[in-house]
Design an enzyme around this catalytic site. Structure first.
Site, PDB file in Angstrom:
ATOM      1  N   LYS A 143       1.704  -2.199  -8.641  1.00 33.70           N
ATOM      2  CA  LYS A 143       2.935  -1.917  -9.358  1.00 33.70           C
ATOM      3  C   LYS A 143       4.151  -2.398  -8.582  1.00 33.70           C
ATOM      4  O   LYS A 143       5.123  -2.871  -9.145  1.00 33.70           O
ATOM      5  CB  LYS A 143       3.026  -0.410  -9.609  1.00 33.70           C
ATOM      6  CG  LYS A 143       4.232   0.025 -10.411  1.00 33.70           C
ATOM      7  CD  LYS A 143       4.111  -0.422 -11.836  1.00 33.70           C
ATOM      8  CE  LYS A 143       5.336  -0.092 -12.666  1.00 33.70           C
ATOM      9  NZ  LYS A 143       5.431  -0.973 -13.839  1.00 33.70           N
ATOM     10  N   ASN A 166       1.405  -0.147   5.802  1.00 39.87           N
ATOM     11  CA  ASN A 166       1.778  -0.874   4.583  1.00 39.87           C
ATOM     12  C   ASN A 166       2.526  -2.120   5.029  1.00 39.87           C
ATOM     13  O   ASN A 166       3.439  -2.038   5.841  1.00 39.87           O
ATOM     14  CB  ASN A 166       2.702  -0.006   3.713  1.00 39.87           C
ATOM     15  CG  ASN A 166       3.338  -0.794   2.588  1.00 39.87           C
ATOM     16  OD1 ASN A 166       2.750  -1.741   2.076  1.00 39.87           O
ATOM     17  ND2 ASN A 166       4.550  -0.405   2.207  1.00 39.87           N
ATOM     18  N   GLY A 167       2.149  -3.286   4.507  1.00 42.71           N
ATOM     19  CA  GLY A 167       2.867  -4.514   4.860  1.00 42.71           C
ATOM     20  C   GLY A 167       1.923  -5.532   5.473  1.00 42.71           C
ATOM     21  O   GLY A 167       0.701  -5.401   5.399  1.00 42.71           O
ATOM     22  N   GLU A 221      -1.994 -10.206 -17.868  1.00 42.71           N
ATOM     23  CA  GLU A 221      -2.093  -9.128 -16.870  1.00 42.71           C
ATOM     24  C   GLU A 221      -3.171  -8.114 -17.193  1.00 42.71           C
ATOM     25  O   GLU A 221      -3.912  -7.700 -16.315  1.00 42.71           O
ATOM     26  CB  GLU A 221      -0.771  -8.336 -16.826  1.00 42.71           C
ATOM     27  CG  GLU A 221       0.279  -8.885 -15.931  1.00 42.71           C
ATOM     28  CD  GLU A 221       1.447  -7.922 -15.803  1.00 42.71           C
ATOM     29  OE1 GLU A 221       2.057  -7.586 -16.840  1.00 42.71           O
ATOM     30  OE2 GLU A 221       1.752  -7.502 -14.677  1.00 42.71           O
ATOM     31  N   TRP A 243      -3.734  -1.901  -1.206  1.00 43.72           N
ATOM     32  CA  TRP A 243      -3.742  -3.141  -1.977  1.00 43.72           C
ATOM     33  C   TRP A 243      -4.013  -4.224  -0.945  1.00 43.72           C
ATOM     34  O   TRP A 243      -3.177  -4.528  -0.097  1.00 43.72           O
ATOM     35  CB  TRP A 243      -2.398  -3.357  -2.667  1.00 43.72           C
ATOM     36  CG  TRP A 243      -2.394  -4.533  -3.588  1.00 43.72           C
ATOM     37  CD1 TRP A 243      -2.804  -4.556  -4.887  1.00 43.72           C
ATOM     38  CD2 TRP A 243      -1.946  -5.859  -3.287  1.00 43.72           C
ATOM     39  NE1 TRP A 243      -2.652  -5.812  -5.415  1.00 43.72           N
ATOM     40  CE2 TRP A 243      -2.126  -6.644  -4.457  1.00 43.72           C
ATOM     41  CE3 TRP A 243      -1.422  -6.470  -2.155  1.00 43.72           C
ATOM     42  CZ2 TRP A 243      -1.802  -7.981  -4.516  1.00 43.72           C
ATOM     43  CZ3 TRP A 243      -1.092  -7.814  -2.222  1.00 43.72           C
ATOM     44  CH2 TRP A 243      -1.280  -8.553  -3.387  1.00 43.72           C
ATOM     45  N   CYS A 269       0.859  -1.167   0.000  1.00 46.53           N
ATOM     46  CA  CYS A 269       0.000   0.000   0.000  1.00 46.53           C
ATOM     47  C   CYS A 269       0.906   1.231   0.000  1.00 46.53           C
ATOM     48  O   CYS A 269       2.107   1.133   0.201  1.00 46.53           O
ATOM     49  CB  CYS A 269      -0.859   0.004   1.255  1.00 46.53           C
ATOM     50  SG  CYS A 269      -1.688  -1.563   1.520  1.00 46.53           S
ATOM     51  N   HIS A 283       5.963 -31.814 -26.495  1.00 44.97           N
ATOM     52  CA  HIS A 283       6.024 -32.564 -25.234  1.00 44.97           C
ATOM     53  C   HIS A 283       4.808 -32.294 -24.352  1.00 44.97           C
ATOM     54  O   HIS A 283       4.834 -32.579 -23.164  1.00 44.97           O
ATOM     55  CB  HIS A 283       7.313 -32.212 -24.483  1.00 44.97           C
ATOM     56  CG  HIS A 283       8.537 -32.566 -25.265  1.00 44.97           C
ATOM     57  ND1 HIS A 283       8.946 -33.863 -25.476  1.00 44.97           N
ATOM     58  CD2 HIS A 283       9.411 -31.785 -25.945  1.00 44.97           C
ATOM     59  CE1 HIS A 283      10.031 -33.867 -26.227  1.00 44.97           C
ATOM     60  NE2 HIS A 283      10.333 -32.623 -26.525  1.00 44.97           N
ATOM     61  N   LYS A 299       2.197 -10.279 -20.340  1.00 42.36           N
ATOM     62  CA  LYS A 299       1.560  -8.982 -20.648  1.00 42.36           C
ATOM     63  C   LYS A 299       0.091  -9.192 -20.972  1.00 42.36           C
ATOM     64  O   LYS A 299      -0.772  -8.467 -20.486  1.00 42.36           O
ATOM     65  CB  LYS A 299       2.227  -8.300 -21.852  1.00 42.36           C
ATOM     66  CG  LYS A 299       3.561  -7.668 -21.632  1.00 42.36           C
ATOM     67  CD  LYS A 299       3.561  -6.370 -20.881  1.00 42.36           C
ATOM     68  CE  LYS A 299       3.683  -6.584 -19.411  1.00 42.36           C
ATOM     69  NZ  LYS A 299       4.970  -6.789 -18.843  1.00 42.36           N
TER      70      LYS A 299
HETATM   71  O1  M6R Z   1       9.495  -3.691  -9.426  1.00 40.87           O
HETATM   72  P1  M6R Z   1       9.937  -5.040  -9.906  1.00 40.87           P
HETATM   73  O2  M6R Z   1      10.609  -4.984 -11.244  1.00 40.87           O
HETATM   74  O3  M6R Z   1      10.778  -5.775  -8.919  1.00 40.87           O
HETATM   75  O4  M6R Z   1       8.590  -5.858 -10.112  1.00 40.87           O
HETATM   76  C1  M6R Z   1       8.633  -7.211 -10.467  1.00 40.87           C
HETATM   77  C2  M6R Z   1       7.283  -7.686 -10.918  1.00 40.87           C
HETATM   78  O5  M6R Z   1       6.327  -7.505  -9.903  1.00 40.87           O
HETATM   79  C3  M6R Z   1       6.799  -6.947 -12.171  1.00 40.87           C
HETATM   80  O6  M6R Z   1       7.699  -7.076 -13.220  1.00 40.87           O
HETATM   81  C4  M6R Z   1       5.429  -7.496 -12.613  1.00 40.87           C
HETATM   82  O7  M6R Z   1       5.569  -8.799 -13.085  1.00 40.87           O
HETATM   83  C5  M6R Z   1       4.823  -6.568 -13.659  1.00 40.87           C
HETATM   84  N1  M6R Z   1       3.443  -6.346 -13.367  1.00 40.87           N
HETATM   85  C6  M6R Z   1       4.927  -7.094 -15.029  1.00 40.87           C
HETATM   86  O8  M6R Z   1       4.274  -6.343 -15.986  1.00 40.87           O
END
Ligand code: M6R
Length: 606
Positions: A601, A98-99, A486, A74, A2, A502, A483
């Site tokens: 994010k 947060n956490g 997501e 979140w 968060c 396989h 991608k």
């Molecule tokens: O901030 P980071 O690069 O460590 O984040 C890693 C992943 O959480 C991040 O790449 C995630 O998979 C993205 N949503 C991909 O689009």
């Protein structure tokens, strides 16, 4: 993961708290809230959903306190409802958090046994009741918080405000980042410096175990043993400009289109173009002596590492061990002291990557990181930092950070190959020249998106989509599938094309689009054979290649022709069609492209 903010202001703070929360929305966005103290009384406004719902609530029911805390959530414990939204409060104290509190169950049972009425499913509400109980026993706020912190297990950051205290905020950090900002007669706190950038560029970071007492006139920090400590005050480079979408409909579109520029900018940081050689910044790591690398990262950053494994092994002849950080951290891998451990992260705050890094520190590894947020925990704890110069990435789906990670990794592989005597100056110049051409090729791809738009109509009807690639472009297929799932929520899987027979080939029929990453490199003929196997079973092939459609040797549903590029740089180039396919499909389907459901994010919890 968060976002939390706090302001001890000279004017009403609710508007500025929301402004700061907007900059933290990348950390979570399923509900939000603010609480303030006004004339000694605590009051709060909360709303389910995006921040504009909170703004509307505040417009109809304003808060005018000059001291306040805010939160964008979140969800971990409890559904994303208004009841579970932060700040949580009793009549004496309010908290944002947060956490995750790991001993949640024990604390909950203890409070229930003591007759405390809990009104939410969250771990955060327990914190507020623990502090309240301490206050009821006559402790002042600082002692109440200190006693409570000793009871909490887990990784977290918290900020408290108190009834009858118009000039007091207490904050603590254990595992989750927290920055404190200094203003003119005001003080601020936030999950990162970006949140505080509109208010101040003078900040300090709490360290794990620290807790801080803030008033408008200053700050007193104590460590986990209660000893007063000083933390360095620094100038933040975070931009005060609120990043906007420019002429684009979504941040993701803007970030896809920024790639020619930011990849060029990143390459310029690592390449001496006049000499056609890679020039890394001074690193306290001797690349010539590296004889083994372990790489750890999550999600898209992990796929960047997987591409780099091919580069390091082939060019520099260094064996690479790579794993997703959530596995790596618990595998208890035997590591030879002095080896290179490499961590890749856009945010630099991903909890699993940070934990994997700390495991490697405990094993005497030399730690290098590739991060986009330079002030992040991973950057600060590394022996060597190789920044990506992608600029703030706001869209949850990573795009420009990925290609900038690839750009840095490519440069590192070339530098290591040269340092180990595995390539000569001529080969290095050839590879540097290939990298130099990447931004131009990216621009060419981005000039015409019509084909992705029409493809999106077909893909939007699919239940499953397969992505195939081989060799260095196998991770690109994995990234393409990630991608798409997501942001469009269509089920997609990436496979090494050679694995098709396989198992995955059983999935193929005329309803399954198969996206094939097929640059004309040494694997091309093998990939083409795999394409024919798909076509023979009715699969709908999307053939992405620098070769012509006829090179596929069979009928394909769609052929996307890319510019001819050096095989070394194909992952940077073929990443773009992966992003554009996902983006246009999601836009056609009307999903929330920049903030897809259930995702955040920056994943700062395990
Ligand atoms: O901030 P980071 O690069 O460590 O984040 C890693 C992943 O959480 C991040 O790449 C995630 O998979 C993205 N949503 C991909 O689009």
């Amino acid at each position: 993961m968060c976002g939390i903010v706090g302001i001890l202001g000279t004017e009403p703070v609710a508007g500025r708290l929301v402004e700061a929360l907007k900059r933290l929305e990348y950390r979570g966005y399923d509900s939000a809230g603010v609480a303030t103290v006004e004339n000694g009384s605590l009051d709060r406004r909360r709303a389910e959903g995006k921040l504009h719902n909170l703004e509307e609530r505040l417009a109809s029911e304003p808060l005018t306190g000059r001291l306040g805390i805010g939160h964008t959530r979140w969800a971990t414990h409890g559904a994303p409802t208004e009841t579970n939204a932060h700040p949580h409060m009793t009549d004496r104290v309010s908290v944002v958090h947060n956490g995750i509190i790991e001993n949640f169950k024990e604390l909950r049972a203890e409070l229930l046994a003591q007759g405390v009425t809990l009104s939410t499913d969250t771990d955060t509400e327990l914190i507020v009741h623990l502090v309240t109980r301490e206050l009821e026993q006559g402790h002042d706020p600082a002692v109440a918080v200190q006693h409570t912190l000793r009871r909490l297990e887990g990784a977290f950051a918290v900020a408290f405000i108190f009834r009858n205290y118009d000039d007091l905020m207490i904050a603590a950090r254990e595992g989750s980042p927290l920055a404190i900002g200094f203003g003119d007669g005001e003080m601020y706190l936030g999950s990162d410096a970006i949140a505080l950038a509109p208010f101040t560029d003078t900040i300090c970071y709490l360290e794990d175990g620290d807790w801080a007492v803030l008033t408008r006139n200053g700050l007193a920090i104590r460590d986990r043993n209660g000893q007063p400590v000083e933390r360095p005050v620094q100038k933040s480079v975070a931009s005060a400009l609120l990043v906007d979408k420019g002429n684009h409909r979504h941040f993701m579109a803007k970030e896809i289109h920024e790639q020619p520029e930011v990849v060029a900018h990143t390459l310029a940081n690592y390449i001496d173009f006049a000499e056609s050689r890679v020039l890394l910044p001074d690193m306290p790591i001797d690349l010539a002596s590296v004889d083994r690398i372990s790489i750890s990262a999550c999600g898209t950053a992990y796929y960047a590492g997987l591409v780099a494994k091919y580069w390091f092994e082939r060019l520099a002849r260094v064996p690479v061990e790579i794993d997703v950080a959530s596995e790596f951290r618990y595998r208890e891998i035997p590591l030879q002291p002095g080896s290179l451990a490499l961590f890749i992260s856009q945010s630099g705050e991903t909890a699993d990557t940070l934990a994997a890094m700390r495991y490697c520190q405990s094993q005497d590894q030399r730690i290098a990181s590739i991060v986009n947020v330079r002030e992040s925990s991973i950057a600060r704890e590394s022996d060597a930092v190789l920044p990506t110069l992608a600029g703030p990435e706001i869209g949850v789906a990573s795009t420009k950070a990925f290609t900038c990670q690839l750009a840095v990794l490519a440069c590192l592989a070339v530098a290591m190959a040269r340092a180990r005597g595995k390539i000569d100056g001529q080969k290095e110049a050839e590879l540097v020249s290939a990298l130099t051409e990447v931004p131009r090729h990216m621009s060419a791809i981005l000039r015409d998106e019509a084909i992705y738009d029409s493809l999106s109509h077909t893909l939007s009807k699919a239940k499953d989509v397969l992505y195939l690639g081989r060799g260095i472009n196998y991770p690109v297929a994995l990234e393409g599938a990630l991608k798409l799932k997501e942001i469009s929520y269509i089920h997609a899987e990436g496979y090494a094309a050679g694995e098709l027979k396989h198992g995955p080939i059983a999935l193929i029929d005329e309803t399954v689009p198969v996206v094939v990453v097929a640059p004309q490199d040494e694997m091309f003929e093998k990939v083409v054979s795999n394409v024919q196997e798909v076509a023979a079973r009715g699969g709908q092939v999307v053939f992405i290649s620098d070769g012509s459609q006829s090179a596929a040797g069979c009928d394909v549903m769609t052929a996307i022709q890319l510019p001819q590029t050096h095989p070394f740089t194909t992952p940077l180039i073929y990443a773009l069609p992966m992003q554009l396919i996902a983006y246009h499909t999601a836009v056609f389907m009307g999903t929330d492209v920049d903030q897809p459901r259930n995702l955040a994010k920056s994943v700062t919890v395990e």
